[in-house]
Design an enzyme around this catalytic site. Structure first.
Site, PDB file in Angstrom:
ATOM      1  N   HIS A  99       0.793  -1.250   0.000  1.00 29.16           N
ATOM      2  CA  HIS A  99       0.000   0.000   0.000  1.00 29.16           C
ATOM      3  C   HIS A  99       0.822   1.295   0.000  1.00 29.16           C
ATOM      4  CE1 HIS A  99       0.861  -0.784   4.179  1.00 29.16           C
ATOM      5  NE2 HIS A  99      -0.177  -1.566   4.374  1.00 29.16           N
ATOM      6  N   ASP A 109      -6.703  -3.418   0.360  1.00 27.63           N
ATOM      7  CA  ASP A 109      -6.406  -3.369   1.792  1.00 27.63           C
ATOM      8  C   ASP A 109      -7.720  -3.352   2.580  1.00 27.63           C
ATOM      9  OD1 ASP A 109      -5.069  -3.343   4.176  1.00 27.63           O
ATOM     10  OD2 ASP A 109      -4.312  -1.295   4.010  1.00 27.63           O
ATOM     11  N   HIS A 138     -14.277  -2.751   9.937  1.00 24.70           N
ATOM     12  CA  HIS A 138     -14.419  -2.526  11.376  1.00 24.70           C
ATOM     13  C   HIS A 138     -15.898  -2.369  11.700  1.00 24.70           C
ATOM     14  CE1 HIS A 138     -10.153  -2.096  12.206  1.00 24.70           C
ATOM     15  NE2 HIS A 138     -10.043  -1.245  11.203  1.00 24.70           N
TER      16      HIS A 138
END
Length: 422
Positions: free
Chosen positions: A233, A306, A310
Site C-alpha cells: 500500500h 487493503d 471494522h
C-alpha cells in the site's frame, strides 16, 4: 445443471464476443455471432456488458479467526464475489495470528465450506511469530499448509537482520515477503498525514518520510540479496520515486497501492471523518498525482483494496481512538472504473493492475481468456449508477468514506470455473 456455459454478446477490450466454458475452463472465445451454441449449454446473454477476468486482491483482512464481529470469511467472500474478485490474499493479523499451520488450514477449510466454488482464498502467513518481529514464524510449515506469501502487515519488522532472514527463507520456499513500509518511531501516535492539514486541524500526523525510509531499506536489501520483496500500500511521492529508481536499476521489487490513495487526499479528514482514517494515511494532492502517474506507467505494479472492515461502534469514536482501515471489496471496481471514465486508465490497465500482475507476482492462476484457462470472469455494467450504503454492501462492515456516495459502474454477474457465484 449443465457443465457448459455459453456467454453471448459480451464486450472484451471493446470487441463484442461470445464465450464457451466447459468443465470449468475456457473452451472457445470468438467475435459475437461466430460461435455455435453448444447443445445442452446454459445460455446467458451479456447484453453488451464488459467482460473482465475475475480480479485478484492481494491484500485483504478477513478478520476470521478472532474478530468475526467485524467480518468473517463467509461475509468477506460475499463482498469479494459481488465485487468482482475471484481470489483474495488475506493477511495474518487474526486472533490467533496466522503463524501456525492449523490457522492456515482453518481459513482455507472455512472458505471452501462457505464458498466451495470460489472466490478462492490464499492466506498470507505471518513472517514472525505473533507478528512481534523477534522470531521467524515456521514458514515452511505455513507454506505447506497453503500460505501464498508472508507478511508482518500492520506491524513492520524494524530489525533488518530479522527481515533479511524472512526474505531469504521465503525465497527458498518460492514465496515473497510483503512489507508494510513504516518507521514505527516516526509513526508513533499519529492519526493522519503530517502536513498542512494535520496542523490546521490539530491532529498528530506521520510524515511520508517514515514510509519512504522503509521503502529505501527494502530496495537496497532486495538489490543486495537479489531476491524479491513486495511493498504494500504505497501512499506517497517519495516512495514512488524510490521505486522508479529501483526498477530502472533492475532491483526485484514490486509494489501495490489502493484506490483510495488515487482518489482522496488528507483533506478528507478535515471534519475528523474516522472512515477516512487509514494506515498509511491519505496524503497530499501532490502525492495523489504521483501515485496516479505511477499506476499508469507501471512503477506501481498492482491495485489492492487493503480491505479492513471494522464494526460501526469502533469508527463512531473520536479520531484519535478510531482504528485505521477502509472496507473496500464492495466498491473497488467501481472506484477504479472511475479512473477509466476520467481517461487516466484504460480497460486493459484494470486487467493488468487487478489480474495479470497480482497473478504474476504471487504465482496464482489467472484467466487470460485463452482456451484451457480457468473460466473465472465477471460482467460489468459501466453505466449503472448505485449508492454505497449498508443495503448495497455485502461486507459485514461499511466503514468507507464513500458511504452515501453514488458510484457509476457495477458488477452484474460473476462466474468461477464456469459456475455462477454472484
Amino acid at each position: 445443471m449443465s457443465d457448459i456455459l455459453f456467454l453471448r454478446n459480451a464486450r472484451l477490450l471493446g470487441t463484442p464476443v461470445d464465450l464457451i466454458a466447459r468443465d470449468g475452463v475456457i473452451a472457445a472465445i470468438g467475435e459475437h455471432g461466430t460461435l455455435d451454441t453448444p447443445a445442452d449449454a446454459t445460455v446467458h446473454d451479456a447484453g453488451g456488458h464488459i467482460l473482465f477476468p475475475s480480479f485478484i486482491d492481494a491484500h485483504v483482512h478477513l478478520r476470521e479467526p478472532g474478530f468475526e464481529y467485524k467480518e468473517d470469511i463467509a461475509s468477506g467472500l460475499a463482498a469479494a464475489a459481488h465485487g468482482g474478485f475471484g481470489a483474495v490474499m488475506c493477511m495474518a493479523n487474526t486472533r490467533p495470528v496466522n503463524d501456525d499451520a492449523a490457522v492456515t488450514r482453518h481459513i482455507i477449510e472455512t472458505a471452501l465450506r462457505h464458498w466451495p466454488h470460489g472466490p478462492r482464498v490464499y492466506p498470507v502467513g505471518a513472517a514472525t511469530v505473533g507478528l512481534k518481529g523477534t522470531e521467524l514464524a515456521p514458514m515452511a510449515e505455513l507454506a505447506a499448509a497453503g500460505c501464498a506469501a508472508f507478511s508482518n502487515d500492520g506491524a513492520p519488522v524494524p530489525d533488518t537482520e530479522m527481515f533479511r532472514r524472512a526474505v531469504e527463507y521465503a525465497a527458498d520456499l518460492g514465496r515473497v515477503v510483503i512489507d508494510h513500509c513504516e518507521d514505527p518511531y516516526l509513526a508513533k501516535g499519529a492519526h493522519m498525514n503530517e502536513g498542512a492539514t494535520s496542523g490546521r486541524v490539530g491532529v498528530k500526523g506521520q510524515p511520508d518520510v517514515g514510509e519512504a525510509l522503509h521503502v529505501a531499506r527494502d530496495i537496497l536489501l532486495a538489490d543486495y540479496l537479489g531476491l524479491p520483496i513486495h511493498l504494500a500500500h504505497i501512499s506517497c511521492r517519495r516512495s514512488v520515486e524510490l521505486i522508479a529508481w529501483a526498477k530502472v536499476r533492475g532491483v526485484p521489487v514490486t509494489a501495490e497501492t489502493c484506490p483510495h490513495y488515487l482518489i482522496l487526499d488528507d483533506t478528507a479528514l478535515e471534519n475528523y471523518d474516522t472512515n477516512a482514517k487509514v494506515n498509511p494515511p491519505l496524503r497530499t494532492p501532490d502525492d495523489v498525482a504521483a501515485l496516479r502517474e505511477a499506476v499508469k506507467s507501471g512503477v506501481i505494479d498492482m491495485f489492492v483494496t487493503d480491505h479492513a472492515p471494522h464494526a460501526a461502534h469502533e469508527k463512531e469514536t473520536p479520531l484519535d481512538e478510531a482504528p485505521n482501515g477502509i472496507s473496500g471489496l464492495d466498491t473497488a471496481v467501481a472506484l477504479t472504473w472511475g479512473l477509466v471514465r476520467e481517461g487516466l486508465l484504460t480497460e486493459g490497465d484494470l486487467v493488468r493492475l487487478w489480474n495479470r500482475e497480482p497473478a504474476r507476482v504471487f504465482g496464482l492462476p489467472r484467466n487470460g481468456f485463452e482456451p484451457g484457462d480457468p473460466a473465472d470472469f465477471f460482467l460489468f455494467d459501466p453505466d449503472e449508477a448505485w449508492m454505497v450504503s449498508r443495503e448495497t454492501m455485502h461486507s459485514k462492515s461499511c466503514n468507507t468514506p464513500f458511504l452515501g456516495h453514488t458510484l457509476t459502474g457495477r458488477v452484474k454477474a460473476h462466474w468461477m470455473g464456469g459456475r455462477r457465484i454472484a
